[in-house]
Design a protein around this motif. Sequence first.
Motif, PDB file in Angstrom:
ATOM      1  N   THR A  58      -6.462   1.967   1.971  1.00 41.46           N
ATOM      2  CA  THR A  58      -5.499   3.135   1.722  1.00 41.46           C
ATOM      3  C   THR A  58      -5.512   3.863   0.672  1.00 41.46           C
TER       4      THR A  58
ATOM      5  N   CYS B 123       1.957   0.283   6.867  1.00 40.94           N
ATOM      6  CA  CYS B 123       1.403   0.937   5.652  1.00 40.94           C
ATOM      7  C   CYS B 123       0.509   2.060   6.262  1.00 40.94           C
ATOM      8  N   THR B 124       0.207   2.427   7.658  1.00 43.90           N
ATOM      9  CA  THR B 124      -0.420   3.397   8.023  1.00 43.90           C
ATOM     10  C   THR B 124       0.581   4.556   8.197  1.00 43.90           C
TER      11      THR B 124
ATOM     12  N   HIS C  69      -6.109  -3.586   4.080  1.00 48.31           N
ATOM     13  CA  HIS C  69      -5.508  -2.134   3.981  1.00 48.31           C
ATOM     14  C   HIS C  69      -5.595  -1.631   2.545  1.00 48.31           C
TER      15      HIS C  69
ATOM     16  N   SER D 127      -8.467  -8.373   9.327  1.00 49.54           N
ATOM     17  CA  SER D 127      -7.563  -8.919   7.917  1.00 49.54           C
ATOM     18  C   SER D 127      -8.455  -9.450   7.094  1.00 49.54           C
TER      19      SER D 127
ATOM     20  N   HIS E 147       0.961  -1.425   0.029  1.00 44.71           N
ATOM     21  CA  HIS E 147       0.186  -0.042   0.004  1.00 44.71           C
ATOM     22  C   HIS E 147       0.833   1.204  -0.112  1.00 44.71           C
TER      23      HIS E 147
ATOM     24  N   GLU F 262     -10.284  -0.565   9.828  1.00 42.53           N
ATOM     25  CA  GLU F 262     -10.586  -0.674  11.294  1.00 42.53           C
ATOM     26  C   GLU F 262     -12.012  -0.168  11.715  1.00 42.53           C
TER      27      GLU F 262
ATOM     28  N   ASN G 115      -6.443   4.431   5.281  1.00 45.25           N
ATOM     29  CA  ASN G 115      -5.843   3.144   5.722  1.00 45.25           C
ATOM     30  C   ASN G 115      -6.818   2.310   6.682  1.00 45.25           C
ATOM     31  N   MET G 116      -7.064   3.270   7.856  1.00 48.91           N
ATOM     32  CA  MET G 116      -7.865   2.771   8.748  1.00 48.91           C
ATOM     33  C   MET G 116      -9.133   2.731   8.860  1.00 48.91           C
TER      34      MET G 116
ATOM     35  N   ASN H  18      -1.648  -0.229  12.631  1.00 48.86           N
ATOM     36  CA  ASN H  18      -3.077  -0.076  12.924  1.00 48.86           C
ATOM     37  C   ASN H  18      -4.003  -1.075  13.602  1.00 48.86           C
TER      38      ASN H  18
END
Length: 777
Positions: A145, A360-361, A142, A625, A121, A237, A233-234, A442
């Motif tokens: 992103t 990647c965050t 992710h 994930s 990412h 979440e 990215n998050m 993350n």
Amino acid sequence: MATSTSQPRTLYQKIFDSHIVDEQDDGTCLMYIDRHLVHEVTSPQAFEGLRNTNRRVRRTDCTLATVDHNIPTISRKAYKETKSFVDEADSRTQCLTLEDNVKEFGLTFFGLSDNRQGIVHIIGPEQGFTIPGATIVCGDSHTSTHGAFGALAFGIGTSEVEHVLATQTILQKRAKNMRIQVDGELGPGVTSKDIILHVIGIIGTAGGTGSVVEFCGTAIEKLSMEARMSICNMSIEAGARAGLIAPDEITYEYMKGRPLAPKEGKAWDDAVRFWKTLPSDAGAKYDVVVNVDAKDIPPTITWGTSPQDTVAITGKVPDPKEAKDEKRAASITRSLEYMGLTAGTPMEEIKLDKVFIGSCTNARIEDLRAAAKILYGRKIAPHIYGMLVPGSGLVKRQAEAEGLDKIFTAAGFDWREAGCSMCLGMNPDQLSPGERCASTSNRNFEGRQGAGGRTHLMSPAMAAACAITGYLTDVRKIVAGTENKVGPSANAPAYEVQITDSKAYLGELPMAAPAPQEPAKATTDEDTIRDVPASTTATSGGGMEKFTVLKGIAAPLDRANIDTDLIIPKQFLKTIKRTGLGSAFMWPMRYDTKTGEPLPDFVLNKAPWNKAKIIVSRDNWGCGSSREHAAWAMLDFGVRAVVVPSIADIHATNISKNGIVAAILQPEEVDQVMQAAKAGEEVSVSLEEMKVTLENGASFSFEMNSFTRHCLINGLDDIDLTMEKADRISEFEVKRSAETPWLDGFGYTKAGVVGGKLEPLMDKAKKSVNKVAGTDW
Ligand SMILES: CC(C)[C@H](C(=O)O)[C@@H](O)C(=O)O
Ligand code: SF4
């Protein structure tokens, strides 16, 4: 079913509508995919599927592969070949398998010898592979992103990876539209990471389920592309299918000159003209709107084991007694126990062992600059191990050109090579049991960074501040010199760093041509799950069995937010097969994580539930994930249905591709099924009647999209079904080439490199000066 385009539409609706190849009456759409990123963990079984069916990759020009999860982050100076460089056998097998697959299927690959290698990412945007208005997928959650560019980007499972490789399309249903509007000025020390942690704290990890979230508002518009990427990215979440930010001048400026972006001139002008049509229309309707005032966002960290467990750095560890209901109180109690925390402790009194800046965050150049600002002229606390892992080889080169590596190493950080590293610990970078880590990643799930490890999520500036004091720390105090812990020099001199243009290295070619490899050796299932006793149930092993009515024991897993790291943790993702994972199902709860011995009291280790065919659980089952290994583990254990009040999107698709039914009931109905499960009674799940029935006769209806139901009942492989639409896909491609020609073909030429040296790109790079100490947030 055509979609009316006369109504005002959201950015999401515009991208969705423009990528429909085919639509069924129940709203299931065949969506064209413009960009496909591939990594070593979620692709081996997909390539194997292609091989078994004699299929090829449809659009090699739209597919980009790299290795990131498994690789060591030690120096690559001695790298000659992957076979001798990656020590751990299963990791090596996955890396070598990808190297073989990219050769066999003719894909562009950034391997370990290539400066452009990095976290998937990070490299997509860096290369200009990520493009506004495009659809982008990867076997990785992710992938959200890339939504920062106004692209519809989402994570998929391995079955879908195979579907995209073979057909360049994916089956999708329309998601809800959610808008998160952040207006106003951010306070000192508050970054985009704090915005997204704060938002997840408000809406929860299931808040975005079934939705695509568009982030907007004045606070978002001012953010750089890299800061926007941390937010999108998050969004996974927050449970969202994808996160989006409308493209604007900041986006175009970031894209210009990147190797795979449209070339300057007509192609660029046409593309920008098209991108300008993408932002949501005035009056477009959103199903949910959340408004946040930027000034209410403090520097935010997590205290618990879910990304929604957020707290201001100035706050305290929460008290279960103050929870809104009993379920939440129980979940807080469990998290406190795992995290080794006592209710009421001020966050800043919590001592750390490790600091991880990476993932990647937050492992792009601006993240590293933010950390360097805080670390310049200071030392990390003696008891801290600090690890700095740049997101890509090019980020690393850039940081070194700016002298940031010197700041990090002088402060006491370990300066590593690019990869996912301790974000997930599939490689040797891991926490030991009980270790506490300040992390810019993350996910703070149980065992995420290493079995028994404890993670606090935060921004790079905050992580740097924590490294200095060795405790969770408010970065504003470091900047003001008023922190009262182990001594950083409060009067650290202001430091100026020459920031070169971050595109300076983009034209670079591999460090050296990779040596030819021998074919990869398959990992055995025994190797992969060697610490786990064999499953007591039959192994079904991939494939898709028909599902009509299922009657059997239901196992109660009475807790919310069971994430896929709990369903199957990272150490079992290194297999290149779909089978043999049943004994690893629910491993962290099922076994003693130190000895690997089964815990006799855990429900799946006891009769009759050790033969369960159904799982009953609570909200947000399967969050996190995109690993389809979770579905394979369930199937291999013998599970063919889950009964829950809500389920995470990617996991829901993954289980349906493996013949497992998700029966979504009302919470009160799940209460009754849970009771029956706890009593060891049999439960029946009928896909014919769309009902869950208990022994006492109580029966509850559930719904399912009719195409998914049709595939489940008939055990159909949807790649076969899509292949029947090959003509429609070809027609779409002709139209795409005419309307958005910049999406076709790879833009790599040797233009970026002259005689092995960088072209004057480097000279053209704008130089700017940035103060790296003080209060210029
Ligand atoms: C390995 C991959 C499937 C996984 C994901 O989908 O997110 C990983 O990147 C993670 O962060 O857990
Ligand atoms: S979340 Fe972590 S493991 Fe997953 S892709 Fe990002 S860096 Fe890699």
